[in-house]
Design a protein around this motif. Sequence first.
Motif, PDB file in Angstrom:
ATOM      1  N   GLY A  67       4.082  -3.004   6.195  1.00 27.19           N
ATOM      2  CA  GLY A  67       3.713  -1.930   7.117  1.00 27.19           C
ATOM      3  C   GLY A  67       2.971  -0.815   6.401  1.00 27.19           C
ATOM      4  N   SER A  68       2.263  -1.161   5.327  1.00 23.39           N
ATOM      5  CA  SER A  68       1.603  -0.157   4.494  1.00 23.39           C
ATOM      6  C   SER A  68       0.534   0.607   5.257  1.00 23.39           C
ATOM      7  CB  SER A  68       0.971  -0.813   3.266  1.00 23.39           C
ATOM      8  OG  SER A  68       1.952  -1.279   2.382  1.00 23.39           O
ATOM      9  N   GLN A  69       0.509   1.887   5.005  1.00 25.37           N
ATOM     10  CA  GLN A  69      -0.550   2.789   5.448  1.00 25.37           C
ATOM     11  C   GLN A  69      -0.709   3.793   4.322  1.00 25.37           C
ATOM     12  OE1 GLN A  69      -2.240   2.850   8.973  1.00 25.37           O
ATOM     13  NE2 GLN A  69      -1.756   0.856   8.118  1.00 25.37           N
ATOM     14  N   TRP A  88      -2.933  10.226  -3.588  1.00 29.47           N
ATOM     15  CA  TRP A  88      -2.656   9.501  -2.352  1.00 29.47           C
ATOM     16  C   TRP A  88      -1.164   9.456  -2.079  1.00 29.47           C
ATOM     17  CZ3 TRP A  88       0.718   5.994  -4.008  1.00 29.47           C
ATOM     18  CH2 TRP A  88       0.553   5.416  -5.265  1.00 29.47           C
ATOM     19  N   THR A  89      -0.847   9.057  -0.841  1.00 25.20           N
ATOM     20  CA  THR A  89       0.516   8.698  -0.467  1.00 25.20           C
ATOM     21  C   THR A  89       0.458   7.307   0.143  1.00 25.20           C
ATOM     22  OG1 THR A  89       1.044  11.010  -0.007  1.00 25.20           O
ATOM     23  CG2 THR A  89       2.567   9.360   0.862  1.00 25.20           C
ATOM     24  N   HIS A  90       1.359   6.427  -0.290  1.00 30.98           N
ATOM     25  CA  HIS A  90       1.467   5.062   0.233  1.00 30.98           C
ATOM     26  C   HIS A  90       2.750   4.999   1.051  1.00 30.98           C
ATOM     27  CE1 HIS A  90       1.753   0.454  -0.740  1.00 30.98           C
ATOM     28  NE2 HIS A  90       1.760   0.710   0.560  1.00 30.98           N
ATOM     29  N   TRP A  91       2.577   4.821   2.349  1.00 31.24           N
ATOM     30  CA  TRP A  91       3.691   4.754   3.297  1.00 31.24           C
ATOM     31  C   TRP A  91       4.008   3.280   3.565  1.00 31.24           C
ATOM     32  CZ3 TRP A  91       5.289   9.639   4.280  1.00 31.24           C
ATOM     33  CH2 TRP A  91       4.365  10.657   4.055  1.00 31.24           C
ATOM     34  N   LYS A  92       5.155   2.802   3.118  1.00 23.54           N
ATOM     35  CA  LYS A  92       5.597   1.426   3.373  1.00 23.54           C
ATOM     36  C   LYS A  92       6.587   1.504   4.530  1.00 23.54           C
ATOM     37  CE  LYS A  92       4.985   0.372  -1.462  1.00 23.54           C
ATOM     38  NZ  LYS A  92       5.641   0.038  -2.730  1.00 23.54           N
ATOM     39  N   ARG A  93       6.052   1.456   5.742  1.00 23.83           N
ATOM     40  CA  ARG A  93       6.833   1.773   6.937  1.00 23.83           C
ATOM     41  C   ARG A  93       7.942   0.767   7.217  1.00 23.83           C
ATOM     42  NH1 ARG A  93       3.085   2.111  11.389  1.00 23.83           N
ATOM     43  NH2 ARG A  93       1.917   0.586  10.228  1.00 23.83           N
ATOM     44  N   LYS A  94       7.721  -0.502   6.963  1.00 20.43           N
ATOM     45  CA  LYS A  94       8.773  -1.493   7.224  1.00 20.43           C
ATOM     46  C   LYS A  94       9.953  -1.325   6.274  1.00 20.43           C
ATOM     47  CE  LYS A  94       5.902  -5.010   9.397  1.00 20.43           C
ATOM     48  NZ  LYS A  94       5.416  -6.410   9.334  1.00 20.43           N
ATOM     49  N   ALA A  95       9.686  -0.936   5.046  1.00 18.26           N
ATOM     50  CA  ALA A  95      10.743  -0.714   4.070  1.00 18.26           C
ATOM     51  C   ALA A  95      11.268   0.720   4.129  1.00 18.26           C
ATOM     52  CB  ALA A  95      10.230  -1.009   2.662  1.00 18.26           C
ATOM     53  N   ARG A  96      10.598   1.563   4.946  1.00 22.14           N
ATOM     54  CA  ARG A  96      10.958   2.974   5.089  1.00 22.14           C
ATOM     55  C   ARG A  96      10.969   3.688   3.747  1.00 22.14           C
ATOM     56  NH1 ARG A  96      14.351   4.158   9.995  1.00 22.14           N
ATOM     57  NH2 ARG A  96      15.300   5.619   8.553  1.00 22.14           N
ATOM     58  N   THR A  97       9.914   3.440   2.972  1.00 22.68           N
ATOM     59  CA  THR A  97       9.742   4.126   1.696  1.00 22.68           C
ATOM     60  C   THR A  97       8.355   4.742   1.648  1.00 22.68           C
ATOM     61  OG1 THR A  97       8.848   2.209   0.514  1.00 22.68           O
ATOM     62  CG2 THR A  97      11.242   2.484   0.483  1.00 22.68           C
ATOM     63  N   ALA A  98       8.200   5.643   0.734  1.00 26.90           N
ATOM     64  CA  ALA A  98       6.888   6.244   0.488  1.00 26.90           C
ATOM     65  C   ALA A  98       6.788   6.574  -0.982  1.00 26.90           C
ATOM     66  CB  ALA A  98       6.689   7.490   1.331  1.00 26.90           C
ATOM     67  N   GLN A  99       5.556   6.657  -1.448  1.00 28.08           N
ATOM     68  CA  GLN A  99       5.309   6.926  -2.848  1.00 28.08           C
ATOM     69  C   GLN A  99       4.020   7.718  -2.969  1.00 28.08           C
ATOM     70  OE1 GLN A  99       4.796   3.347  -5.169  1.00 28.08           O
ATOM     71  NE2 GLN A  99       5.858   4.321  -6.860  1.00 28.08           N
ATOM     72  N   ARG A 100       4.002   8.650  -3.899  1.00 27.71           N
ATOM     73  CA  ARG A 100       2.786   9.413  -4.176  1.00 27.71           C
ATOM     74  C   ARG A 100       2.248   8.995  -5.542  1.00 27.71           C
ATOM     75  NH1 ARG A 100       2.074  13.184  -0.156  1.00 27.71           N
ATOM     76  NH2 ARG A 100       3.920  14.201   0.672  1.00 27.71           N
ATOM     77  N   GLY A 101       0.945   9.103  -5.693  1.00 28.08           N
ATOM     78  CA  GLY A 101       0.340   8.763  -6.977  1.00 28.08           C
ATOM     79  C   GLY A 101      -1.124   9.141  -7.015  1.00 28.08           C
ATOM     80  N   ASP A 102      -1.776   8.696  -8.064  1.00 24.53           N
ATOM     81  CA  ASP A 102      -3.193   8.961  -8.292  1.00 24.53           C
ATOM     82  C   ASP A 102      -3.902   7.651  -8.597  1.00 24.53           C
ATOM     83  OD1 ASP A 102      -3.135  11.908  -8.295  1.00 24.53           O
ATOM     84  OD2 ASP A 102      -1.946  11.667 -10.103  1.00 24.53           O
ATOM     85  N   GLU A 103      -5.209   7.647  -8.385  1.00 27.19           N
ATOM     86  CA  GLU A 103      -6.034   6.519  -8.778  1.00 27.19           C
ATOM     87  C   GLU A 103      -7.328   7.034  -9.384  1.00 27.19           C
ATOM     88  OE1 GLU A 103      -4.722   2.955  -5.762  1.00 27.19           O
ATOM     89  OE2 GLU A 103      -6.449   4.177  -5.198  1.00 27.19           O
ATOM     90  N   TRP A 104      -7.724   6.380 -10.454  1.00 26.40           N
ATOM     91  CA  TRP A 104      -8.986   6.663 -11.116  1.00 26.40           C
ATOM     92  C   TRP A 104      -9.965   5.573 -10.715  1.00 26.40           C
ATOM     93  CZ3 TRP A 104      -9.636  10.872 -14.347  1.00 26.40           C
ATOM     94  CH2 TRP A 104     -10.886  10.975 -14.958  1.00 26.40           C
ATOM     95  N   TYR A 105     -11.123   5.948 -10.229  1.00 22.32           N
ATOM     96  CA  TYR A 105     -12.146   5.013  -9.749  1.00 22.32           C
ATOM     97  C   TYR A 105     -13.349   5.024 -10.674  1.00 22.32           C
ATOM     98  CZ  TYR A 105      -9.725   4.627  -5.304  1.00 22.32           C
ATOM     99  OH  TYR A 105      -8.795   4.362  -4.341  1.00 22.32           O
ATOM    100  N   VAL A 106     -13.904   3.826 -10.917  1.00 23.42           N
ATOM    101  CA  VAL A 106     -15.161   3.672 -11.632  1.00 23.42           C
ATOM    102  C   VAL A 106     -16.105   2.937 -10.687  1.00 23.42           C
ATOM    103  CG1 VAL A 106     -16.312   2.708 -13.656  1.00 23.42           C
ATOM    104  CG2 VAL A 106     -13.955   3.572 -13.849  1.00 23.42           C
ATOM    105  N   ASP A 128      14.183   6.185   2.684  1.00 25.15           N
ATOM    106  CA  ASP A 128      14.658   7.155   3.656  1.00 25.15           C
ATOM    107  C   ASP A 128      15.871   6.587   4.379  1.00 25.15           C
ATOM    108  OD1 ASP A 128      14.697   9.376   5.320  1.00 25.15           O
ATOM    109  OD2 ASP A 128      13.417   8.405   6.794  1.00 25.15           O
ATOM    110  N   THR A 129      16.763   7.461   4.775  1.00 25.82           N
ATOM    111  CA  THR A 129      17.945   7.016   5.508  1.00 25.82           C
ATOM    112  C   THR A 129      17.891   7.407   6.973  1.00 25.82           C
ATOM    113  OG1 THR A 129      19.090   9.042   4.885  1.00 25.82           O
ATOM    114  CG2 THR A 129      19.401   7.122   3.464  1.00 25.82           C
ATOM    115  N   ALA A 130      16.874   8.132   7.358  1.00 21.24           N
ATOM    116  CA  ALA A 130      16.739   8.565   8.758  1.00 21.24           C
ATOM    117  C   ALA A 130      15.506   7.898   9.363  1.00 21.24           C
ATOM    118  CB  ALA A 130      16.603  10.082   8.814  1.00 21.24           C
ATOM    119  N   GLU A 131      15.218   8.228  10.592  1.00 24.42           N
ATOM    120  CA  GLU A 131      14.039   7.676  11.251  1.00 24.42           C
ATOM    121  C   GLU A 131      12.777   8.217  10.610  1.00 24.42           C
ATOM    122  OE1 GLU A 131      13.935   6.876  15.142  1.00 24.42           O
ATOM    123  OE2 GLU A 131      16.039   6.368  15.232  1.00 24.42           O
ATOM    124  N   LEU A 132      11.717   7.425  10.707  1.00 26.46           N
ATOM    125  CA  LEU A 132      10.433   7.906  10.212  1.00 26.46           C
ATOM    126  C   LEU A 132       9.995   9.097  11.037  1.00 26.46           C
ATOM    127  CD1 LEU A 132       8.517   4.597   9.583  1.00 26.46           C
ATOM    128  CD2 LEU A 132       9.393   6.160   7.877  1.00 26.46           C
TER     129      LEU A 132
END
Length: 160
Positions: A67-69, A88-106, A128-132
């Motif tokens: 469920g990534s967005q 960026w933020t990667h929202w893994k909606r089915k797993a109800r997790t999220a993560q922040r990070g960076d990306e370097w582009y060439v 997360d333990t609650a609703e999205l």
Amino acid sequence: MPKTAMHPHEALIRRYFDACNAADYDALMSCFTPDAIHYFPPGLTDIPWRSADTISKKWLWCVENLGSQWTIEKVLVSHDSNEAVIEWTHWKRKARTAQRGDEWYVFDAATGLITEIRAYYAAPAVRDTAELPLVRDTHMGELVEFDYAGRGYHLNWNPQ
């Protein structure tokens, strides 16, 4: 004050994220050189992802199975090289997790397409333990006491 035109590298990164969120294989492929490579920190299997085809198919899998967005928080484009960095933020909606990070582009100098991405995670994903959307006190890999809301960061996966 008039709005300045978006740099082509930023426009391509935003098009790439739109294609990821839409799970659009053809649109994803159009963002990369055929031999593009996407590097990740340790923890994933089958990394790095080598080729535009592999990168595109892996993101399609993430959307379908996790469920990534993704949301883009900040973009910086180099003034003297074919490089950019984003937050960026990667929202893994089915797993109800999220993560922040960076990306370097060439970017390829001849075509302007993405030839390399290097991902860096701010911290491990949190559950997360609650609703999205995610509960703010889980800190989803966020910096302690950083005012994400006050600085205009996305606080849920849907930017509308």
